[in-house]
Scaffold this active site. Structure first.
Site, mmCIF file in Angstrom:
data_model
loop_
_atom_site.group_PDB
_atom_site.id
_atom_site.type_symbol
_atom_site.label_atom_id
_atom_site.label_comp_id
_atom_site.label_asym_id
_atom_site.label_seq_id
_atom_site.Cartn_x
_atom_site.Cartn_y
_atom_site.Cartn_z
ATOM 1 N N ASN A 50 35.908 102.772 53.591
ATOM 2 C CA ASN A 50 37.325 102.699 53.961
ATOM 3 C C ASN A 50 37.934 101.423 53.407
ATOM 4 O O ASN A 50 37.562 100.314 53.826
ATOM 5 C CB ASN A 50 37.480 102.704 55.483
ATOM 6 C CG ASN A 50 36.891 103.958 56.107
ATOM 7 O OD1 ASN A 50 37.518 104.998 56.143
ATOM 8 N ND2 ASN A 50 35.656 103.857 56.578
ATOM 9 N N GLU A 91 47.914 111.163 58.025
ATOM 10 C CA GLU A 91 47.511 110.047 58.887
ATOM 11 C C GLU A 91 48.689 109.141 59.258
ATOM 12 O O GLU A 91 48.494 107.988 59.639
ATOM 13 C CB GLU A 91 46.409 109.240 58.197
ATOM 14 C CG GLU A 91 45.139 110.042 57.951
ATOM 15 C CD GLU A 91 44.113 109.276 57.146
ATOM 16 O OE1 GLU A 91 43.526 108.324 57.687
ATOM 17 O OE2 GLU A 91 43.901 109.617 55.975
ATOM 18 N N ARG A 106 35.459 98.748 55.253
ATOM 19 C CA ARG A 106 34.544 99.172 56.315
ATOM 20 C C ARG A 106 33.718 100.334 55.791
ATOM 21 O O ARG A 106 34.272 101.301 55.253
ATOM 22 C CB ARG A 106 35.344 99.609 57.545
ATOM 23 C CG ARG A 106 34.542 99.567 58.834
ATOM 24 C CD ARG A 106 35.276 100.244 59.971
ATOM 25 N NE ARG A 106 35.193 101.688 59.844
ATOM 26 C CZ ARG A 106 36.242 102.507 59.941
ATOM 27 N NH1 ARG A 106 37.450 102.034 60.154
ATOM 28 N NH2 ARG A 106 36.077 103.811 59.801
ATOM 29 N N TYR A 159 40.860 107.286 68.075
ATOM 30 C CA TYR A 159 42.137 106.669 68.431
ATOM 31 C C TYR A 159 42.548 106.795 69.898
ATOM 32 O O TYR A 159 43.466 106.106 70.328
ATOM 33 C CB TYR A 159 43.236 107.227 67.519
ATOM 34 C CG TYR A 159 42.918 106.968 66.070
ATOM 35 C CD1 TYR A 159 42.879 105.664 65.579
ATOM 36 C CD2 TYR A 159 42.585 107.996 65.202
ATOM 37 C CE1 TYR A 159 42.544 105.403 64.256
ATOM 38 C CE2 TYR A 159 42.258 107.747 63.886
ATOM 39 C CZ TYR A 159 42.241 106.455 63.415
ATOM 40 O OH TYR A 159 41.902 106.204 62.121
ATOM 41 N N GLY A 164 41.438 101.200 59.779
ATOM 42 C CA GLY A 164 42.422 101.250 60.857
ATOM 43 C C GLY A 164 42.539 99.915 61.572
ATOM 44 O O GLY A 164 41.560 99.177 61.713
ATOM 45 N N ASP A 192 31.058 103.283 56.613
ATOM 46 C CA ASP A 192 30.541 104.114 57.698
ATOM 47 C C ASP A 192 29.182 104.692 57.310
ATOM 48 O O ASP A 192 28.999 105.199 56.200
ATOM 49 C CB ASP A 192 31.528 105.231 58.035
ATOM 50 C CG ASP A 192 32.827 104.693 58.614
ATOM 51 O OD1 ASP A 192 32.825 103.546 59.102
ATOM 52 O OD2 ASP A 192 33.847 105.412 58.583
ATOM 53 N N GLU A 219 31.162 107.098 54.106
ATOM 54 C CA GLU A 219 32.354 106.808 53.323
ATOM 55 C C GLU A 219 32.643 105.318 53.344
ATOM 56 O O GLU A 219 32.092 104.561 54.151
ATOM 57 C CB GLU A 219 33.573 107.589 53.842
ATOM 58 C CG GLU A 219 33.998 107.266 55.245
ATOM 59 C CD GLU A 219 35.226 108.073 55.663
ATOM 60 O OE1 GLU A 219 36.100 108.324 54.812
ATOM 61 O OE2 GLU A 219 35.302 108.443 56.835
ATOM 62 N N SER A 276 40.373 109.480 58.839
ATOM 63 C CA SER A 276 40.599 109.690 60.271
ATOM 64 C C SER A 276 39.974 110.990 60.772
ATOM 65 O O SER A 276 40.352 111.509 61.818
ATOM 66 C CB SER A 276 42.105 109.675 60.594
ATOM 67 O OG SER A 276 42.666 108.422 60.315
#
Length: 298
Positions: free
Chosen positions: A263, A13, A247, A209, A267, A249, A261, A143
């Protein structure tokens, strides 16, 4: 305050990390901080490169970023850094352990079978018992790198080999069809929730992205679902002893939310979800960064 933005790194990543670093550097308030971009190409560089700083803002992702190892290194030299601590980072990076803990706490996760590169303990027939389609993903990493949706044995075998390029352990999960959401949490407070709409089968690397990869929009959820999302966000925060920001998900399948998951270093590119959520709470990117630094130092 001298703030170094640590980016690059050694994981798959790296490019995302560089973009996150650029976003953070651009938006840190230069009237408050003396900002130093620090690109990392190897582990051994870190101690030398962070000397003289007051705070390290971690823009690293994946291995030696979100797995607790860079956090442990910085703690060993008494350096302040952004985000969650060593144990939280390590647990949340390990999807297998994350899911095991969430399941024990009564939070829904997808059914899965684990495969270890050293001990391939499951046959293709065992995996197929989950039923097609299935999701194949590396146990560590983010990612959506190395993640595939498979619909037959040939795709399954190919995807397993691909995922094993990124992790010695992989998960083969039941495919949950539904809408994807993300729950940003800042210092234990659930921020505006985003619905993710992607033109691809799932929220993959390009969707995350690219400028036109996906549509992420603030949503007003039905009252009961909103309450359940907020409870999931707060419970995940408490269960894993999170710090500053994370964060979470989520996918809602057949009316039920499942955690995909957690995070611990979300990002921070121009297309990233956390800054978009903060804006929905009338918080600009630079203020969000101020808050992350403030809460990381508590």
């Amino acid at each position: 305050m001298k703030v170094g933005v640590l980016m690059g790194g050694i994981s798959s990543e790296r490019e995302v990390s560089l973009k996150s670093g650029e976003g953070i550097i651009k938006n840190l308030d230069k009237n408050k901080y003396e900002v130093f971009p620090i690109i990392i190409n190897s582990k051994k560089e870190v101690i030398e490169k962070v000397q003289g700083l007051d705070f390290v803002f971690l823009a690293l992702h994946g291995e030696f970023g979100e797995d607790g190892s860079i956090q442990a290194l910085l703690e060993s030299i008494g350096m302040n850094y952004s985000g969650c601590g060593v144990l939280t980072s390590a647990l949340c990076m390990d999807k297998k352990q994350t899911k095991r803990i969430l399941k024990s706490e009564g939070i829904r996760v997808a059914k899965d079978i684990k495969i270890n590169l050293k001990n391939k303990n499951s046959s293709i027939e065992d995996l197929e018992a989950l039923g097609y389609p299935m999701v194949v993903k590396p146990n560590a990493g983010g990612s959506s790198i190395g993640v595939s949706i498979v619909r037959n044995k040939e795709e399954l075998q190919k995807s397993i080999l691909e995922a094993l390029k990124y992790s010695t352990e992989i998960l083969v999960e039941e495919y949950l069809e539904g809408e994807e959401y993300t729950i940003p949490v800042l210092n234990g407070e659930v921020f505006p929730i985003l619905l993710i709409k992607s033109d691809t089968e799932f929220f993959d690397y390009v969707s995350k992205y690219a400028d036109d990869g996906a549509t992420e929009e603030l949503v007003t959820l039905p009252k009961e679902l909103q309450a359940e999302f907020e409870e999931i966000g707060k419970r995940c925060w408490d269960i894993f002893n999170c710090k500053a920001y994370v964060r979470i998900d989520i996918i809602v399948s057949k009316g039920l939310p499942y955690v995909l998951e957690i995070n611990t270093l979300p990002g921070m590119t121009k297309n990233s979800l956390f800054p978009k959520s903060a804006k929905g709470a009338n918080m600009e990117y630079s203020e969000l960064l101020d808050k992350i630094i403030e809460y990381s130092l508590v």
